[in-house]
Design a protein around this motif. Structure first.
Motif, PDB file in Angstrom:
ATOM      1  N   ASP A 147     -11.476   0.145  -2.384  1.00 59.63           N
ATOM      2  CA  ASP A 147     -10.530   1.257  -2.436  1.00 59.63           C
ATOM      3  C   ASP A 147      -9.664   1.234  -1.177  1.00 59.63           C
ATOM      4  OD1 ASP A 147     -11.708   2.063  -4.776  1.00 59.63           O
ATOM      5  OD2 ASP A 147     -12.969   3.598  -3.846  1.00 59.63           O
ATOM      6  N   PHE A 148      -8.566   1.935  -1.222  1.00 61.60           N
ATOM      7  CA  PHE A 148      -7.710   2.045  -0.039  1.00 61.60           C
ATOM      8  C   PHE A 148      -6.975   3.372  -0.100  1.00 61.60           C
ATOM      9  CE2 PHE A 148      -5.852  -0.863  -3.208  1.00 61.60           C
ATOM     10  CZ  PHE A 148      -4.807  -0.088  -3.678  1.00 61.60           C
ATOM     11  N   PHE A 149      -6.550   3.858   1.067  1.00 62.05           N
ATOM     12  CA  PHE A 149      -5.819   5.112   1.140  1.00 62.05           C
ATOM     13  C   PHE A 149      -5.072   5.167   2.462  1.00 62.05           C
ATOM     14  CE2 PHE A 149      -9.653   5.954   3.410  1.00 62.05           C
ATOM     15  CZ  PHE A 149     -10.681   5.622   2.539  1.00 62.05           C
ATOM     16  N   GLN A 150      -4.087   6.022   2.493  1.00 62.23           N
ATOM     17  CA  GLN A 150      -3.354   6.252   3.739  1.00 62.23           C
ATOM     18  C   GLN A 150      -3.859   7.544   4.365  1.00 62.23           C
ATOM     19  OE1 GLN A 150       0.689   8.209   4.847  1.00 62.23           O
ATOM     20  NE2 GLN A 150       1.206   6.188   4.012  1.00 62.23           N
ATOM     21  N   LEU A 209       0.804  -1.216   0.000  1.00 67.27           N
ATOM     22  CA  LEU A 209       0.000   0.000   0.000  1.00 67.27           C
ATOM     23  C   LEU A 209       0.842   1.273   0.000  1.00 67.27           C
ATOM     24  CD1 LEU A 209      -2.958  -0.885   2.393  1.00 67.27           C
ATOM     25  CD2 LEU A 209      -2.842  -1.020  -0.099  1.00 67.27           C
ATOM     26  N   ASN A 210       2.046   1.196   0.525  1.00 76.46           N
ATOM     27  CA  ASN A 210       2.880   2.393   0.600  1.00 76.46           C
ATOM     28  C   ASN A 210       3.111   3.007  -0.771  1.00 76.46           C
ATOM     29  OD1 ASN A 210       4.675   4.323   1.859  1.00 76.46           O
ATOM     30  ND2 ASN A 210       6.353   3.162   0.951  1.00 76.46           N
ATOM     31  N   VAL A 211       3.234   2.180  -1.785  1.00 75.74           N
ATOM     32  CA  VAL A 211       3.512   2.691  -3.132  1.00 75.74           C
ATOM     33  C   VAL A 211       2.244   2.941  -3.932  1.00 75.74           C
ATOM     34  CG1 VAL A 211       5.762   1.581  -3.216  1.00 75.74           C
ATOM     35  CG2 VAL A 211       3.772   0.354  -4.065  1.00 75.74           C
ATOM     36  N   ARG A 212       1.091   2.469  -3.441  1.00 73.96           N
ATOM     37  CA  ARG A 212      -0.133   2.567  -4.248  1.00 73.96           C
ATOM     38  C   ARG A 212      -1.235   3.395  -3.620  1.00 73.96           C
ATOM     39  NH1 ARG A 212      -2.916  -2.352  -6.071  1.00 73.96           N
ATOM     40  NH2 ARG A 212      -2.542  -3.378  -4.073  1.00 73.96           N
ATOM     41  N   ALA A 213      -1.221   3.530  -2.304  1.00 75.72           N
ATOM     42  CA  ALA A 213      -2.348   4.167  -1.628  1.00 75.72           C
ATOM     43  C   ALA A 213      -2.276   5.683  -1.733  1.00 75.72           C
ATOM     44  CB  ALA A 213      -2.377   3.741  -0.165  1.00 75.72           C
ATOM     45  N   PRO A 214      -3.311   6.332  -2.250  1.00 73.48           N
ATOM     46  CA  PRO A 214      -3.339   7.793  -2.230  1.00 73.48           C
ATOM     47  C   PRO A 214      -3.444   8.302  -0.795  1.00 73.48           C
ATOM     48  CG  PRO A 214      -5.449   6.916  -2.955  1.00 73.48           C
ATOM     49  CD  PRO A 214      -4.520   5.756  -2.874  1.00 73.48           C
ATOM     50  N   ARG A 215      -2.886   9.491  -0.560  1.00 78.43           N
ATOM     51  CA  ARG A 215      -2.886  10.072   0.779  1.00 78.43           C
ATOM     52  C   ARG A 215      -4.127  10.946   0.979  1.00 78.43           C
ATOM     53  NH1 ARG A 215       0.963   6.404   0.105  1.00 78.43           N
ATOM     54  NH2 ARG A 215       2.861   6.791   1.304  1.00 78.43           N
ATOM     55  N   ASN A 272       5.090   9.921  -5.778  1.00 80.00           N
ATOM     56  CA  ASN A 272       4.595   9.557  -7.108  1.00 80.00           C
ATOM     57  C   ASN A 272       3.802  10.715  -7.703  1.00 80.00           C
ATOM     58  OD1 ASN A 272       3.549   8.421  -9.409  1.00 80.00           O
ATOM     59  ND2 ASN A 272       2.641   6.637  -8.411  1.00 80.00           N
ATOM     60  N   PRO A 273       4.478  11.613  -8.430  1.00 81.11           N
ATOM     61  CA  PRO A 273       3.778  12.774  -9.008  1.00 81.11           C
ATOM     62  C   PRO A 273       2.716  12.379 -10.028  1.00 81.11           C
ATOM     63  CG  PRO A 273       6.041  12.609  -9.829  1.00 81.11           C
ATOM     64  CD  PRO A 273       5.927  11.624  -8.716  1.00 81.11           C
ATOM     65  N   ASP A 274       2.814  11.147 -10.587  1.00 87.28           N
ATOM     66  CA  ASP A 274       1.817  10.712 -11.567  1.00 87.28           C
ATOM     67  C   ASP A 274       0.429  10.559 -10.943  1.00 87.28           C
ATOM     68  OD1 ASP A 274       3.746  10.643 -13.510  1.00 87.28           O
ATOM     69  OD2 ASP A 274       4.135   8.494 -13.312  1.00 87.28           O
ATOM     70  N   MET A 275       0.369  10.455  -9.612  1.00 83.84           N
ATOM     71  CA  MET A 275      -0.926  10.324  -8.949  1.00 83.84           C
ATOM     72  C   MET A 275      -1.611  11.668  -8.774  1.00 83.84           C
ATOM     73  SD  MET A 275      -0.220   7.295  -6.126  1.00 83.84           S
ATOM     74  CE  MET A 275      -1.949   7.167  -5.673  1.00 83.84           C
ATOM     75  N   GLY A 276      -0.934  12.756  -9.154  1.00 86.68           N
ATOM     76  CA  GLY A 276      -1.573  14.054  -9.190  1.00 86.68           C
ATOM     77  C   GLY A 276      -1.738  14.713  -7.835  1.00 86.68           C
TER      78      GLY A 276
END
Length: 563
Positions: free
Chosen positions: A520-523, A337-343, A374-378
């Motif tokens: 869905d998941f998020f940090q 999740l660290n690399v995939r979860a939006p904050r 990850n700037p690609d996540m906007g």
């Protein structure tokens, strides 16, 4: 390196054996099966078997069957079949054939007749206690049943009467005639058929006798042309029985059984019997309770299929029994999740904070990254208002020297915003803390001359006006001790952790988060990884904490093991 071997695949003794057999031309392709009994939900221990049974054939161009060993209609239900299929698909695997032991009931019955006709089985009219007493012990041989030497014709007649429903439950059983003096107790004339006038979920009332698991399991493998029957070590002593049956029956193929160590994890139980008891006695809310190690529970809690597959790969496949720390499973989830979860930001236990020099009635939208690496996540816009909420734990009125969060006269930076100073602590007549009054250092905003000014603490927050109220469920270890029930004199439920679930009814989450869907998941920054729970709606969101940002149990687990 063999032409069949893939450098990136994790190696183990089963994989190495398959490589040797393929190189020797022993098999054209590898065929395995995952054979659950549909009498409960799958757990993380089954995941290890699923990954092994599906990944190996996939690597070497073979395939896997999903076979339900449905030989005990008293405990089997369609809901378990449906749940098992959902779990396997969720883990990311597809089976070639969906099979059932009940598909082979007629064939298995004919196999039993074959044994009878060759003098290799007999009908025993003794009750279960008498058969158990005659079985012997690990140090003493068993004794023959008084019915062991019946004639073939008499045995066949009795067995046909069993099949036709002419005898009541418990009147007799069919036993294989092997060796009552064998050192392996499983070879001491095991029961292979019982009378059970019980409707079957798939065959209805077509049958009133059912094969034993040991009789159905190996022959079903042979019928399906399984090349490698992969199972856990508790079946190692059963292998000689499976081999004996294959040798004495007209089966179409000969599977080879290979055993590996089952998965054991601390602070939980992986016994289906114990899990069933936890559910039936109401210690948990159901088979998908997020505190359970069932795949349904882990999925609801927020574990991803990738994290579970990675966990199974990391622990490997060996012959040695071991106990894996629960923290290893959690670390695999954090890594995923660290690399995939939006904050996002959330406040679990709100404390109101008034920014006295922020314009009243105004909303300022601040830009925040969805993922810092990850700037690609906007980016997203986060509302800032005069009144905000912070965590109660982020303020101490009488703070120690190294407390770098908010305190009277102290400064902190609000995440993605600016530095504030606590000027006033407001209490009610009873002396209870009501709110804090703070001032903003506007020069520390992004783009301003003082934006780089450093303070030692940064805290998260949400707008009191825009934040959404939510119920948040914080899950912890289900048991207080690493090995619940390890002492046979004590009941394992005595070790249940009363603090394994904390429900927060007044949490506040960043606006927009309430629109998230199950899956869905998020940090939540500084708090952990969270997922929506099926109990929630967009109007009344419910969120589960999947895992904290750090392994807060590691030190305690070490102390418990040492002490």
């Amino acid at each position: 390196m063999s032409s069949n071997e893939q450098p990136s695949a994790p190696t183990n003794f089963i994989r190495n054996r398959i490589i040797r057999e393929l190189d020797a031309g022993q098999y054209e392709r590898i065929v395995t099966r995952f054979p659950p009994e549909p009498n409960g939900y799958l757990h993380i221990g089954h995941a290890k078997s699923i990954v092994l049974n599906f990944a190996l054939p996939e690597e070497f161009g073979g395939y896997t069957n999903l076979r339900f060993d449905d030989t005990n209609p008293e405990k089997e239900e369609q809901r378990y079949i449906d749940a098992i299929k959902e779990d396997v698909c969720w883990l990311g695997y597809e089976w070639k054939n969906e099979c059932y032991a009940s598909d082979y009931f007629e064939t298995l019955y004919n196999y039993a007749l074959h044994l009878l006709d060759n003098g290799l089985a007999y009908v025993d009219e003794q009750d279960a206690d008498a058969i158990r007493e005659q079985r012997g012990t690990l140090t003493e041989p068993g004794t023959n049943s008084p019915h062991r030497d019946r004639s073939v014709s008499e045995n066949r007649l009795l067995f046909e009467r069993m099949r036709n429903g002419q005898l009541p439950d418990g009147a007799c059983v069919l036993r294989a005639k092997i060796d009552m003096t064998a050192s392996n107790i499983n070879l001491r004339d095991p029961v292979i058929y019982r009378i059970r006038h019980q409707e079957h979920p798939r065959t209805g009332n077509d049958w009133c006798i059912y094969p034993s698991y040991d009789f159905a399991h190996g022959q079903s493998d042979a019928i399906e042309h399984i090349t490698h029957s992969l199972c856990t070590l508790e079946f190692e002593d059963h292998r000689p029985l499976y081999d004996w049956l294959v040798e004495h029956l007209p089966v179409p193929s000969r599977p080879h059984q290979i055993e590996f160590a089952r998965l054991n994890i601390d602070f939980t139980v992986l016994s289906k019997r114990r899990l069933t008891r936890l559910v039936d006695e109401g210690h948990v809310s159901g088979w998908d309770d997020p505190r359970l190690p069932t795949l349904a529970g882990l999925r609801r809690r927020g574990f991803t299929p990738e994290s579970i597959r990675n966990f199974c790969t990391e622990i490997g496949v060996t012959k040695s029994e071991s106990i894996i720390p629960f923290g290893v499973l959690e670390r695999n989830l954090r890594d995923d999740l660290n690399v995939r979860a939006p904050r996002r930001m959330a406040v679990l236990k709100p404390l109101k904070l008034v920014l006295t020099n922020f314009p009243e009635g105004e909303t300022e939208w601040l830009e925040a990254a969805n993922h810092p690496q990850n700037p690609d996540m906007g980016t997203r816009n986060v509302p800032m208002t005069r009144e905000i909420f912070i965590e109660q734990d982020d303020f101490l009125e009488e703070a120690p020297k190294k407390f770098f969060r908010l305190k009277p006269g102290g400064e902190v930076r609000l995440r993605n915003a600016f530095i504030i100073r606590c000027d006033e602590v407001v209490k009610d007549e009873a002396g209870n803390l009501v709110e804090l009054h703070c001032t903003v250092d506007h020069e520390t905003r992004s783009g301003q001359p003082g934006a780089d000014r450093k303070v030692k603490g940064t805290i998260h927050w949400v707008s009191a006006e825009h934040a959404v109220k939510a119920e948040v469920r914080l899950y912890d270890r289900l048991f207080k001790v690493p090995h619940p029930g390890g002492d046979k004199e004590r009941d394992f439920v005595e070790h249940l952790n009363e603090q394994s679930l904390e429900v927060l009814h007044d949490a506040r989450i960043e606006p927009g988060t309430e629109q998230s869907q199950v899956g869905d998941f998020f940090q939540f920054e500084r708090l952990g990884y969270f997922v929506p729970d099926p109990d929630g709606t967009s109007d009344a969101p419910v969120l589960n904490r999947a895992v904290t940002l750090r392994d807060t149990w590691a030190k305690l687990e070490k102390q418990l093991r040492q002490g």
